[in-house]
Motif scaffolding. Structure first.
Motif, PDB file in Angstrom:
ATOM      1  N   VAL A  91       0.862  -1.183   0.000  1.00  0.00           N
ATOM      2  CA  VAL A  91       0.000   0.000   0.000  1.00  0.00           C
ATOM      3  C   VAL A  91       0.894   1.228   0.000  1.00  0.00           C
ATOM      4  O   VAL A  91       1.806   1.338   0.818  1.00  0.00           O
ATOM      5  N   ILE A  92       0.653   2.124  -0.918  1.00  0.00           N
ATOM      6  CA  ILE A  92       1.436   3.359  -0.965  1.00  0.00           C
ATOM      7  C   ILE A  92       0.810   4.354   0.001  1.00  0.00           C
ATOM      8  O   ILE A  92      -0.362   4.723  -0.151  1.00  0.00           O
ATOM      9  N   PRO A  93       1.562   4.786   1.028  1.00  0.00           N
ATOM     10  CA  PRO A  93       0.990   5.765   1.954  1.00  0.00           C
ATOM     11  C   PRO A  93       0.768   7.105   1.262  1.00  0.00           C
ATOM     12  O   PRO A  93       1.288   7.353   0.177  1.00  0.00           O
TER      13      PRO A  93
ATOM     14  N   ILE B 155       4.718  14.985  -5.626  1.00  0.00           N
ATOM     15  CA  ILE B 155       5.484  13.798  -6.004  1.00  0.00           C
ATOM     16  C   ILE B 155       4.679  12.957  -6.992  1.00  0.00           C
ATOM     17  O   ILE B 155       3.559  12.540  -6.706  1.00  0.00           O
ATOM     18  N   LYS B 156       5.265  12.696  -8.141  1.00  0.00           N
ATOM     19  CA  LYS B 156       4.623  11.836  -9.130  1.00  0.00           C
ATOM     20  C   LYS B 156       5.003  10.381  -8.869  1.00  0.00           C
ATOM     21  O   LYS B 156       6.180  10.056  -8.761  1.00  0.00           O
ATOM     22  N   LYS B 157       3.999   9.517  -8.805  1.00  0.00           N
ATOM     23  CA  LYS B 157       4.233   8.086  -8.584  1.00  0.00           C
ATOM     24  C   LYS B 157       4.473   7.393  -9.928  1.00  0.00           C
ATOM     25  O   LYS B 157       3.655   7.489 -10.838  1.00  0.00           O
ATOM     26  N   VAL B 158       5.601   6.693 -10.003  1.00  0.00           N
ATOM     27  CA  VAL B 158       6.014   6.027 -11.242  1.00  0.00           C
ATOM     28  C   VAL B 158       5.867   4.517 -11.089  1.00  0.00           C
ATOM     29  O   VAL B 158       6.432   3.922 -10.172  1.00  0.00           O
ATOM     30  N   GLY B 159       5.112   3.907 -11.978  1.00  0.00           N
ATOM     31  CA  GLY B 159       5.014   2.455 -12.004  1.00  0.00           C
ATOM     32  C   GLY B 159       5.996   1.899 -13.016  1.00  0.00           C
ATOM     33  O   GLY B 159       5.965   2.288 -14.189  1.00  0.00           O
TER      34      GLY B 159
ATOM     35  N   TYR C 179      -3.093   2.197  -8.033  1.00  0.00           N
ATOM     36  CA  TYR C 179      -2.113   2.974  -7.267  1.00  0.00           C
ATOM     37  C   TYR C 179      -2.087   4.456  -7.643  1.00  0.00           C
ATOM     38  O   TYR C 179      -1.218   5.190  -7.182  1.00  0.00           O
ATOM     39  N   ASP C 180      -3.024   4.872  -8.476  1.00  0.00           N
ATOM     40  CA  ASP C 180      -3.093   6.268  -8.891  1.00  0.00           C
ATOM     41  C   ASP C 180      -1.730   6.746  -9.416  1.00  0.00           C
ATOM     42  O   ASP C 180      -1.160   7.736  -8.940  1.00  0.00           O
ATOM     43  N   LEU C 181      -1.222   6.030 -10.413  1.00  0.00           N
ATOM     44  CA  LEU C 181       0.087   6.352 -10.971  1.00  0.00           C
ATOM     45  C   LEU C 181      -0.018   7.552 -11.913  1.00  0.00           C
ATOM     46  O   LEU C 181      -0.984   7.680 -12.661  1.00  0.00           O
TER      47      LEU C 181
END
Length: 206
Positions: free
Chosen positions: A33-35, A41-45, A62-64
């Motif tokens: 789980v990503i807190p 911050i951009k989340k990169v998959g 994960y809302d990437l």
């Protein structure tokens, strides 16, 4: 990134990007789980030769904000993925580089991805912990912004600052293995030091 507490610690430093690896063979494979992170911050998959369906599912779960393709995905795959993704989601296409890298391979990808990432060619798709000769980039024929990756450590920050002063469209620095205590667990102090060392115009991805 892999561990929730570590994700929060590093997130407090406000890197521009944070990567999560969805390749099951990786020691950094993420399935947690990503807190909650700062909005900046951009989340990169990160994916390796995955199907469009799986990538879309992970992006939604994960809302990437960014998809990094780290396998042998052809330009046609990138186009299909781009057509299926939310238009706000960016695509990074990775290329493994050595002294003989042929920049002609970039041409078909120019219109189907947002960034190129150059990593060191090695046994694994990434995370090999070694740098390639950055002089190869003097032959870079494109204006597309690029991420520089491949075994970059705190000792390389001065060289990064120098390369950022050239005409190379260096957009971001991808730091990983040299900033780890173990796979997926970052040394927060080293990350902090890197952010202080790197020139203001560069972005750091952890």
């Amino acid at each position: 990134m892999k561990h929730p507490d570590n994700i929060i610690e590093v997130g407090s430093l406000l890197p521009d990007y944070m990567g999560f690896i969805f390749w099951e063979k990786s020691a950094r494979y993420f399935d947690g789980v990503i807190p909650e992170l700062p909005k900046s911050i951009k989340k990169v998959g990160v994916f390796v030769n995955e199907t469009v369906e799986v990538i879309l599912a992970k992006a939604q779960k994960y809302d990437l904000q960014v998809i990094q393709l780290h396998g042998q995905e052809p330009a046609e795959f990138c186009l299909n993925l781009k057509n299926e993704l939310d238009t706000k989601i960016e695509i990074i296409k990775v290329f493994s580089v050595d002294d003989n890298f042929d920049f002609e391979v970039l041409k078909p990808f120019e219109a189907v991805c947002d960034y190129f990432l150059f990593d060191t060619k090695g046994k694994l798709p990434g995370g090999n912990g070694t740098t390639f000769d950055w002089k190869v980039l003097e032959k870079y024929p494109s204006s597309k912004p690029l991420f520089l990756s491949g075994g970059i450590g705190i000792e390389d920050m001065e060289a990064v600052n120098e390369i950022s002063k050239t005409n190379l469209p260096l957009y971001a620095i991808d730091v990983n293995s040299k900033f780890e205590i173990e796979p997926g667990l970052k040394n927060t102090q080293l990350c902090r030091d890197a952010l202080q060392c790197v020139s203001t115009g560069n972005k750091i991805k952890k």
